[in-house]
Every structure is written in structure tokens, then in C-alpha cells.
Design a protein around this motif. Structure first.
Motif, PDB file in Angstrom:
ATOM      1  N   GLY A 208       0.749  -1.301   0.115  1.00  0.00           N
ATOM      2  CA  GLY A 208       0.171  -0.054   0.049  1.00  0.00           C
ATOM      3  C   GLY A 208       0.623   1.310   0.219  1.00  0.00           C
ATOM      4  N   GLY A 209       2.041   1.183   0.065  1.00  0.00           N
ATOM      5  CA  GLY A 209       2.958   2.015  -0.120  1.00  0.00           C
ATOM      6  C   GLY A 209       3.580   2.875   1.179  1.00  0.00           C
ATOM      7  N   LEU A 210       3.424   2.072   2.345  1.00  0.00           N
ATOM      8  CA  LEU A 210       4.010   2.764   3.498  1.00  0.00           C
ATOM      9  C   LEU A 210       5.245   2.934   3.383  1.00  0.00           C
ATOM     10  CD1 LEU A 210       1.974   3.419   6.140  1.00  0.00           C
ATOM     11  CD2 LEU A 210       1.033   1.921   4.360  1.00  0.00           C
ATOM     12  N   ASP A 211       6.055   3.993   4.021  1.00  0.00           N
ATOM     13  CA  ASP A 211       7.333   4.071   3.802  1.00  0.00           C
ATOM     14  C   ASP A 211       8.383   3.760   4.907  1.00  0.00           C
ATOM     15  OD1 ASP A 211       7.596   6.179   1.447  1.00  0.00           O
ATOM     16  OD2 ASP A 211       5.845   7.178   2.911  1.00  0.00           O
ATOM     17  N   ALA A 212       7.623   3.256   6.033  1.00  0.00           N
ATOM     18  CA  ALA A 212       8.412   2.342   7.324  1.00  0.00           C
ATOM     19  C   ALA A 212       7.374   1.586   7.860  1.00  0.00           C
ATOM     20  CB  ALA A 212       9.391   3.458   8.128  1.00  0.00           C
ATOM     21  N   ILE A 213       7.810   0.594   8.592  1.00  0.00           N
ATOM     22  CA  ILE A 213       7.091  -0.200   9.433  1.00  0.00           C
ATOM     23  C   ILE A 213       7.637   0.015  10.828  1.00  0.00           C
ATOM     24  CG2 ILE A 213       6.520  -2.670   9.927  1.00  0.00           C
ATOM     25  CD1 ILE A 213       4.933  -1.558   7.544  1.00  0.00           C
ATOM     26  N   TYR A 214       6.611   0.164  11.659  1.00  0.00           N
ATOM     27  CA  TYR A 214       7.076   0.565  13.277  1.00  0.00           C
ATOM     28  C   TYR A 214       6.195  -0.862  13.771  1.00  0.00           C
ATOM     29  CZ  TYR A 214       9.350   4.912  12.877  1.00  0.00           C
ATOM     30  OH  TYR A 214      10.108   6.177  12.553  1.00  0.00           O
ATOM     31  N   ILE A 215       7.117  -1.737  14.156  1.00  0.00           N
ATOM     32  CA  ILE A 215       6.400  -3.216  14.515  1.00  0.00           C
ATOM     33  C   ILE A 215       6.400  -2.810  16.166  1.00  0.00           C
ATOM     34  CG2 ILE A 215       8.653  -4.425  14.546  1.00  0.00           C
ATOM     35  CD1 ILE A 215       5.027  -5.625  13.585  1.00  0.00           C
ATOM     36  N   ALA A 216       5.258  -3.748  16.669  1.00  0.00           N
ATOM     37  CA  ALA A 216       5.118  -3.828  18.190  1.00  0.00           C
ATOM     38  C   ALA A 216       5.556  -2.558  18.845  1.00  0.00           C
ATOM     39  CB  ALA A 216       6.414  -5.018  18.631  1.00  0.00           C
ATOM     40  N   CYS A 217       4.668  -1.559  18.390  1.00  0.00           N
ATOM     41  CA  CYS A 217       4.763  -0.146  19.307  1.00  0.00           C
ATOM     42  C   CYS A 217       3.332  -0.219  19.737  1.00  0.00           C
ATOM     43  CB  CYS A 217       4.745   0.642  18.120  1.00  0.00           C
ATOM     44  SG  CYS A 217       6.586   1.094  17.649  1.00  0.00           S
ATOM     45  N   GLY A 218       2.879   1.002  20.204  1.00  0.00           N
ATOM     46  CA  GLY A 218       1.365   1.122  20.906  1.00  0.00           C
ATOM     47  C   GLY A 218       0.259   0.418  20.110  1.00  0.00           C
ATOM     48  N   SER A 219       0.179   0.734  18.650  1.00  0.00           N
ATOM     49  CA  SER A 219      -0.857   0.148  17.724  1.00  0.00           C
ATOM     50  C   SER A 219      -0.640  -1.336  17.798  1.00  0.00           C
ATOM     51  CB  SER A 219      -0.969   0.637  16.343  1.00  0.00           C
ATOM     52  OG  SER A 219      -0.875   1.862  16.499  1.00  0.00           O
ATOM     53  N   GLY A 220       0.829  -1.910  18.212  1.00  0.00           N
ATOM     54  CA  GLY A 220       0.678  -3.376  18.353  1.00  0.00           C
ATOM     55  C   GLY A 220       0.623  -3.730  19.635  1.00  0.00           C
ATOM     56  N   GLU A 221      -0.011  -3.046  20.386  1.00  0.00           N
ATOM     57  CA  GLU A 221      -0.465  -3.442  21.777  1.00  0.00           C
ATOM     58  C   GLU A 221       0.802  -3.952  22.432  1.00  0.00           C
ATOM     59  OE1 GLU A 221      -4.170  -5.333  20.156  1.00  0.00           O
ATOM     60  OE2 GLU A 221      -4.619  -5.449  22.330  1.00  0.00           O
ATOM     61  N   PHE A 222       2.103  -3.205  22.528  1.00  0.00           N
ATOM     62  CA  PHE A 222       3.330  -3.531  22.815  1.00  0.00           C
ATOM     63  C   PHE A 222       3.138  -3.990  24.418  1.00  0.00           C
ATOM     64  CE2 PHE A 222       7.831  -2.937  23.743  1.00  0.00           C
ATOM     65  CZ  PHE A 222       7.711  -2.316  25.310  1.00  0.00           C
ATOM     66  N   GLN A 223       2.569  -3.141  25.085  1.00  0.00           N
ATOM     67  CA  GLN A 223       2.105  -3.471  26.535  1.00  0.00           C
ATOM     68  C   GLN A 223       1.669  -4.835  26.941  1.00  0.00           C
ATOM     69  OE1 GLN A 223       0.058  -1.607  24.751  1.00  0.00           O
ATOM     70  NE2 GLN A 223      -1.781  -2.722  25.305  1.00  0.00           N
ATOM     71  N   SER A 224       0.797  -5.448  25.807  1.00  0.00           N
ATOM     72  CA  SER A 224       0.229  -6.744  26.010  1.00  0.00           C
ATOM     73  C   SER A 224       1.184  -7.974  25.707  1.00  0.00           C
ATOM     74  CB  SER A 224      -0.824  -6.899  25.202  1.00  0.00           C
ATOM     75  OG  SER A 224      -1.625  -5.858  25.916  1.00  0.00           O
ATOM     76  N   LEU A 225       2.340  -7.772  24.876  1.00  0.00           N
ATOM     77  CA  LEU A 225       3.154  -8.780  24.203  1.00  0.00           C
ATOM     78  C   LEU A 225       4.060  -9.406  25.214  1.00  0.00           C
ATOM     79  CD1 LEU A 225       4.159  -7.033  20.891  1.00  0.00           C
ATOM     80  CD2 LEU A 225       1.948  -8.400  21.241  1.00  0.00           C
ATOM     81  N   ASP A 226       4.051 -10.886  25.138  1.00  0.00           N
ATOM     82  CA  ASP A 226       5.343 -11.179  26.023  1.00  0.00           C
ATOM     83  C   ASP A 226       6.454 -11.362  25.077  1.00  0.00           C
ATOM     84  OD1 ASP A 226       4.096 -14.808  25.945  1.00  0.00           O
ATOM     85  OD2 ASP A 226       5.307 -13.581  24.595  1.00  0.00           O
ATOM     86  N   ARG A 227       7.785 -11.520  25.787  1.00  0.00           N
ATOM     87  CA  ARG A 227       8.993 -11.603  25.084  1.00  0.00           C
ATOM     88  C   ARG A 227       8.859 -12.378  23.834  1.00  0.00           C
ATOM     89  NH1 ARG A 227      14.445 -10.814  25.902  1.00  0.00           N
ATOM     90  NH2 ARG A 227      15.358 -11.377  23.972  1.00  0.00           N
TER      91      ARG A 227
END
Ligand SMILES: O=CCCC(=O)C(=O)O
Length: 309
Positions: free
Chosen positions: A40-59
Motif C-alpha cells: 500500500g506504499g507505507l514508507d516504514a514499518i514500526y512493529i510492536a509499538c502502541g498500535s501493536g499492543e506493545f504493553q500486552s506482548l510477552d517476550r
């Protein structure tokens, strides 16, 4: 990794963490969604951030998110990771991000406590020191608002490459850009950045994180191009048809910065259900129906251009 020339510019993608109805991370859905963003043309990917529910992910889930992102992106755009929370974990996540080849990380707020500026400086410094090869982006958000003086101290670290605004304090943004433009890149990281981008352009800020690009990246791109071209007529239409109606729903419940993205993705048929992890709650049936109506009209008025073969 060589010293970079700055963080990626343009529209930044922040993938969600797709969960199954049993609450397990759905790797295949994540792969497909990230592939959709890149195509879709996004210029970068920010993985496991706020939208990625960082606070809920285990290691383990965090590492799966990163591995899946690298596989789906296949080197097409830079990948940044979410790093933050308690300091020891943040240092470990930065190390994992470096091992996996990330371009850098978004420094999310520390967990729970509000620290003095000296404490925020020490927090960022510890992570910078332990991740010398990664580009660091300070995220001005919640209990992590770095003052001018603290940012000035942190510019001693070449790792510091960017500042992402997540609080919308324009006096602070003007002071920061006046003093540090050219030294660091700035990006608008407000929960629905399309709403406020016209206020950031005069500061030379043209890069932003786009929640809606998770499900209507072509409309986000149309918005971006219209914004940069000064096409006010198209901007006015997009605000009336898409941006402000979605933002009105987003502001109605805590956690909708995440849950509403998942609802939008489900509505357009992406392989993501609306399952979220507490304390985030799913979108209500009423708000889901409103989103269906907004997106139906939006996709009719702003159809995705068919890709030329
Ligand atoms: O999706 C828009 C904002 C994303 C963000 O700032 C985050 O996921 O941390």
C-alpha cells in the motif's frame, strides 16, 4: 550497521497485533497485514509499538512480531521496533531489535512511574548506550515528555535521530524544531495524525504515523499528497468524508487508538479480527456500524486505483 542518515520520511505504518479468538498472536494474519501495508506504499514499518499492543506482548510474541515483520517486509522499507517499559526489559528489547536488523526503535514511555527530567535522561541514556548501532526516536507521550534541556543533553548521542510528538504541545514542538532541526528528524505521532498535520507542516514536519493506513492506505496516501500539494479542496473532502468522522469515533473510548484500527481492518476484509487484549476493549456494535458506513462511502468516493500490470 553504518550510521544512518536519519529516520525514514513519509507515511509510517504501525501494524496491529492480530489475535485469534483464543487470544493467541496470529502470525499469518500479521504477515498478510504487513505485506498489505508495504504494497500500500507505507514508507516504514514500526512493529510492536502502541498500535501493536506493545504493553500486552510477552517476550516470545515480541520476537515473533519482529521476525514476521522482517519476513513480510522483505527489505522493501526500514523496520523500527517498539522499545520501552521497564528499563531492563527495554535494554533487552533494543538488543533483540539490533540482532534482528532493525533500523532503529521508537522509545516508548517507561512503565507506570513519572520520573524527573534527570530520570528520563538516565532512562534514555541507558538504552542508547546499550544500542549504539540503532537509530533512536524519542516518543513524547504520557509520562515521557522530554524537556528542551533533556533533549539537548541527549543530542550528545549520535544514536538520537528523531523525536515523535504524541502529546500535541505546539509550543514545545516549535521550541524543539527551532533548536534541533537539522540535528534530529521530527514526526507527528498523534493518535490520528492526519487530523493535525496542517499544524505541523509549518514546522517542517511532513512525516507522520498513520493509523488509518492500516486499512485504507490509498486514502492516507491521497491525503498526504494533497497535503503536500496544498490541494485544499481534496483535503476538505477527506476531512469531511473520512478523517474527522473516524476521529470522532476514536475519541469516544479509551483504547480505540488500537481497537478502532482492528475494526477498520476487519471491515475492509483484512485477516484481522477485532480481538484485543485488556485493558483495551473491542469496538462497540454501534461504533462498528458507524465505521462500516464511513468506510463504505469512503471506498465508493475514493476507490483504490487498480494496480497497472
Ligand atoms: O497509529 C498511529 C500512532 C501509532 C503510534 O504512535 C504507536 O503505535 O505507538
Amino acid at each position: 550497521m553504518g550510521q544512518s542518515t536519519g529516520i525514514a520520511k513519509g507515511i509510517l505504518g504501525f501494524p496491529v497485533a492480530p489475535f485469534t479468538e483464543t487470544g493467541r498472536l496470529d502470525e499469518q494474519a500479521l504477515f498478510e497485514n504487513i505485506r498489505f501495508l508495504v504494497e500500500g506504499g507505507l514508507d516504514a514499518i514500526y512493529i510492536a509499538c502502541g498500535s501493536g499492543e506493545f504493553q500486552s506482548l510477552d517476550r516470545a510474541e515480541y520476537e515473533v512480531m519482529l521476525d514476521t515483520a522482517f519476513e513480510a517486509v522483505a527489505g522493501k522499507v526500514p523496520i523500527y521496533t517498539g522499545v520501552g517499559g521497564n528499563l531492563r526489559t527495554a535494554v533487552e528489547l533494543a538488543a533483540v531489535s539490533a540482532e534482528k536488523g532493525a533500523a532503529g526503535y521508537l522509545l516508548l514511555p517507561p512503565y507506570l512511574i513519572h520520573g524527573e527530567q534527570e530520570g528520563l535522561y538516565q532512562y534514555a541514556k541507558e538504552i542508547f548506550d546499550n544500542a549504539p548501532t540503532l537509530d533512536a526516536i524519542l516518543y513524547q507521550r504520557d509520562n515521557a515528555v522530554y524537556s528542551i534541556d533533556t533533549v539537548r543533553r541527549l543530542t550528545a548521542y549520535p544514536q538520537l535521530k528523531g523525536i515523535k510528538d504524541g502529546i500535541g504541545n505546539m509550543e514545545l514542538n516549535i521550541c524543539l524544531t527551532q533548536e534541533f532541526k537539522g540535528r534530529v528528524d521530527f514526526l507527528n505521532g498523534m493518535p490520528m495524525a492526519e487530523v493535525t498535520m496542517p499544524a505541523y507542516l509549518p514546522l517542517g514536519i511532513t512525516t507522520y504515523s498513520s493509523a488509518i493506513s492500516n486499512y485504507i492506505p490509498h486514502i492516507s496516501r491521497l491525503y498526504y499528497e494533497s497535503l503536500l500539494a496544498g490541494d485544499q479542496s481534496t483535503l476538505d473532502d477527506l476531512y469531511a468524508d473520512v478523517i474527522l468522522p473516524i476521529n470522532r469515533i476514536r475519541k469516544q473510548r479509551k483504547g480505540y487508538a488500537v481497537a478502532l484500527i482492528k475494526a477498520g481492518m476487519e471491515i475492509i476484509g483484512l485477516s484481522t479480527r477485532g480481538y484485543v487484549r485488556p485493558p483495551v476493549v473491542p469496538v462497540t456494535k454501534e461504533h462498528y456500524k458507524e465505521m462500516e458506513q464511513i468506510l463504505a462511502k469512503a471506498l465508493e468516493k475514493y476507490p483504490q486505483k487498480q494496480k497497472t500490470p
